[in-house]
Design an enzyme around this catalytic site. Structure first.
Site, PDB file in Angstrom:
ATOM      1  N   MET A  15      40.837  49.373  35.809  1.00 58.63           N
ATOM      2  CA  MET A  15      41.864  48.538  36.432  1.00 58.63           C
ATOM      3  C   MET A  15      43.166  49.359  36.561  1.00 58.63           C
ATOM      4  SD  MET A  15      41.320  44.786  34.671  1.00 58.63           S
ATOM      5  CE  MET A  15      42.604  43.987  35.654  1.00 58.63           C
ATOM      6  N   SER A  55      46.569  44.291  46.899  1.00 61.15           N
ATOM      7  CA  SER A  55      46.706  45.367  45.908  1.00 61.15           C
ATOM      8  C   SER A  55      47.921  45.092  45.023  1.00 61.15           C
ATOM      9  CB  SER A  55      46.894  46.718  46.622  1.00 61.15           C
ATOM     10  OG  SER A  55      48.187  46.767  47.193  1.00 61.15           O
ATOM     11  N   HIS A  56      48.056  45.885  43.956  1.00 63.14           N
ATOM     12  CA  HIS A  56      49.226  45.742  43.082  1.00 63.14           C
ATOM     13  C   HIS A  56      50.523  46.074  43.834  1.00 63.14           C
ATOM     14  CE1 HIS A  56      47.166  44.729  39.432  1.00 63.14           C
ATOM     15  NE2 HIS A  56      46.335  45.741  39.579  1.00 63.14           N
ATOM     16  N   ASP A  86      35.596  44.332  48.166  1.00 65.08           N
ATOM     17  CA  ASP A  86      36.373  44.591  46.944  1.00 65.08           C
ATOM     18  C   ASP A  86      35.691  43.890  45.774  1.00 65.08           C
ATOM     19  OD1 ASP A  86      38.412  45.709  45.479  1.00 65.08           O
ATOM     20  OD2 ASP A  86      39.903  44.177  45.976  1.00 65.08           O
ATOM     21  N   GLU A  87      35.968  44.350  44.556  1.00 66.34           N
ATOM     22  CA  GLU A  87      35.436  43.730  43.328  1.00 66.34           C
ATOM     23  C   GLU A  87      33.910  43.645  43.361  1.00 66.34           C
ATOM     24  OE1 GLU A  87      37.419  43.189  40.934  1.00 66.34           O
ATOM     25  OE2 GLU A  87      39.372  42.525  41.684  1.00 66.34           O
ATOM     26  N   PHE A 118      35.370  46.216  29.682  1.00 65.97           N
ATOM     27  CA  PHE A 118      36.384  46.360  28.605  1.00 65.97           C
ATOM     28  C   PHE A 118      35.798  47.015  27.360  1.00 65.97           C
ATOM     29  CE2 PHE A 118      35.323  43.200  25.362  1.00 65.97           C
ATOM     30  CZ  PHE A 118      34.310  42.502  26.008  1.00 65.97           C
ATOM     31  N   CYS A 144      47.700  55.800  31.315  1.00 62.64           N
ATOM     32  CA  CYS A 144      47.673  55.071  30.040  1.00 62.64           C
ATOM     33  C   CYS A 144      49.029  54.400  29.797  1.00 62.64           C
ATOM     34  CB  CYS A 144      47.335  56.029  28.893  1.00 62.64           C
ATOM     35  SG  CYS A 144      47.348  55.211  27.285  1.00 62.64           S
ATOM     36  N   CYS A 182      44.022  55.671  27.995  1.00 64.90           N
ATOM     37  CA  CYS A 182      43.295  56.942  27.870  1.00 64.90           C
ATOM     38  C   CYS A 182      42.252  56.801  26.757  1.00 64.90           C
ATOM     39  CB  CYS A 182      44.257  58.073  27.548  1.00 64.90           C
ATOM     40  SG  CYS A 182      44.903  57.959  25.879  1.00 64.90           S
TER      41      CYS A 182
HETATM   42  P1  TTP Z   1      40.381  45.293  39.580  1.00 66.72           P
HETATM   43  O1  TTP Z   1      40.605  45.095  41.039  1.00 66.72           O
HETATM   44  O2  TTP Z   1      39.447  46.369  39.146  1.00 66.72           O
HETATM   45  O3  TTP Z   1      41.737  45.528  38.878  1.00 66.72           O
HETATM   46  P2  TTP Z   1      43.036  46.056  39.517  1.00 66.72           P
HETATM   47  O4  TTP Z   1      43.372  45.252  40.736  1.00 66.72           O
HETATM   48  O5  TTP Z   1      44.037  46.123  38.397  1.00 66.72           O
HETATM   49  O6  TTP Z   1      42.640  47.536  39.872  1.00 66.72           O
HETATM   50  P3  TTP Z   1      42.914  48.386  41.159  1.00 66.72           P
HETATM   51  O7  TTP Z   1      44.413  48.541  41.267  1.00 66.72           O
HETATM   52  O8  TTP Z   1      42.228  49.673  40.855  1.00 66.72           O
HETATM   53  O9  TTP Z   1      42.326  47.648  42.304  1.00 66.72           O
HETATM   54  O10 TTP Z   1      39.946  43.883  38.969  1.00 66.72           O
HETATM   55  C1  TTP Z   1      39.142  43.813  37.871  1.00 66.72           C
HETATM   56  C2  TTP Z   1      38.804  42.361  37.565  1.00 66.72           C
HETATM   57  O11 TTP Z   1      37.732  42.369  36.625  1.00 66.72           O
HETATM   58  C3  TTP Z   1      39.935  41.588  36.924  1.00 66.72           C
HETATM   59  O12 TTP Z   1      39.923  40.235  37.387  1.00 66.72           O
HETATM   60  C4  TTP Z   1      39.575  41.583  35.446  1.00 66.72           C
HETATM   61  C5  TTP Z   1      38.084  41.614  35.473  1.00 66.72           C
HETATM   62  N1  TTP Z   1      37.435  42.270  34.334  1.00 66.72           N
HETATM   63  C6  TTP Z   1      36.399  41.605  33.678  1.00 66.72           C
HETATM   64  O13 TTP Z   1      36.038  40.499  34.035  1.00 66.72           O
HETATM   65  N2  TTP Z   1      35.780  42.229  32.624  1.00 66.72           N
HETATM   66  C7  TTP Z   1      36.123  43.472  32.206  1.00 66.72           C
HETATM   67  O14 TTP Z   1      35.494  43.991  31.260  1.00 66.72           O
HETATM   68  C8  TTP Z   1      37.201  44.155  32.893  1.00 66.72           C
HETATM   69  C9  TTP Z   1      37.601  45.530  32.468  1.00 66.72           C
HETATM   70  C10 TTP Z   1      37.823  43.504  33.942  1.00 66.72           C
HETATM   71 MG    MG Z   2      41.742  45.682  42.581  1.00 67.30          MG
END
Ligand code: TTP
Ligand code: MG
Length: 214
Positions: A15, A55-56, A86-87, A118, A144, A182
């Site tokens: 993430m 996105s963030h 996505d996802e 996680f 990190c 990290c």
């Molecule tokens: P992401 O889109 O991977 O997270 P992000 O938007 O922060 O990353 P990026 O900027 O790279 O796009 O979303 C991950 C989703 O998965 C979030 O809703 C949390 C969930 N999740 C779980 O359900 N179980 C897990 O073990 C982890 C690590 C995340």
């Molecule tokens: Mg994302």
């Protein structure tokens, strides 16, 4: 990449690595060229209460919310050959074969999803299969949030404490529940108590429990 033939590209990492942002970068290139494409996201990801992929950095694009590969198939008409998802980790493993078959038919597919959960293990069978089938893999890292080194892990934090190994796999959430870490700063509780310390050697019976967090 050769644009005349089908391919599957997987954008992956923890993430906060910018996977969605990278997916959007590919989408915006096509938008400028007015090329047709479809964007999908799983029903489960309700973090933003909208059908957009966001996105963030708050970049976004409209997406179709689907629950399975069968639902995706229904949208594949009018000769659209370029697909973004996505996802991807929230789809069942059948999606890997489904997307593999589409690439054989000339579809160009870019998906984004978590490589690890996680617990620091492959997120699930879906991502394992996709990484094996992919023609291209783009592996991103975050930074990190403790020591500012490169972060390949996602730390889940529950009530201020690192999550435990047998907590449910799926917990939709963002910055209130997760941090990029990290290898040194990443912590998982109770993993050492596993028989033989084997990953996944106990059934993760609570996998199907889905919790929505902040
Ligand atoms: P992401 O889109 O991977 O997270 P992000 O938007 O922060 O990353 P990026 O900027 O790279 O796009 O979303 C991950 C989703 O998965 C979030 O809703 C949390 C969930 N999740 C779980 O359900 N179980 C897990 O073990 C982890 C690590 C995340
Ligand atoms: Mg994302």
């Amino acid at each position: 990449m050769d644009k005349r033939i089908g391919y599957l590209k997987v954008i992956t990492g923890p993430m906060f690595a910018g996977k969605t942002e990278e997916l959007l970068r590919h989408i915006h290139r096509l938008q400028r060229a007015k090329k047709k494409y479809l964007v999908f996201k799983p029903q489960i990801d309700n973090r933003h209460n909208t059908a957009d992929v966001i996105s963030h950095q708050n970049n976004k694009t409209e997406a179709l919310i689907v629950s399975s590969s069968q639902k995706i198939e229904k949208y594949l008409h009018n000769g659209v050959k370029t697909i973004f998802i996505d996802e991807i980790q929230f789809f069942s493993p059948e999606i890997a074969n489904f997307l593999g078959n589409l690439t054989q038919q000339g579809h160009q597919i870019i998906v984004a999803g978590l490589d690890k959960n996680f617990c620091g293990e492959p997120f699930n069978e879906t991502i394992k299969a996709l990484l094996a089938l992919a023609d291209y893999v783009e592996k991103l890292t975050a930074i990190c949030q403790v020591c500012q080194k490169e972060a390949p892990f996602t730390q889940r934090i529950i009530n201020g404490q690192p999550a435990r190994y047998h907590d449910p796999l799926i917990l939709v959430g963002g910055q209130k529940t997760y941090e990029a870490r990290c290898g040194s700063c990443y912590v998982i509780q109770n993993k050492a108590n596993m028989p033989n310390n084997q990953p996944n050697s106990l059934p993760r019976s609570k996998n199907t429990l889905i919790i929505i967090a902040g």
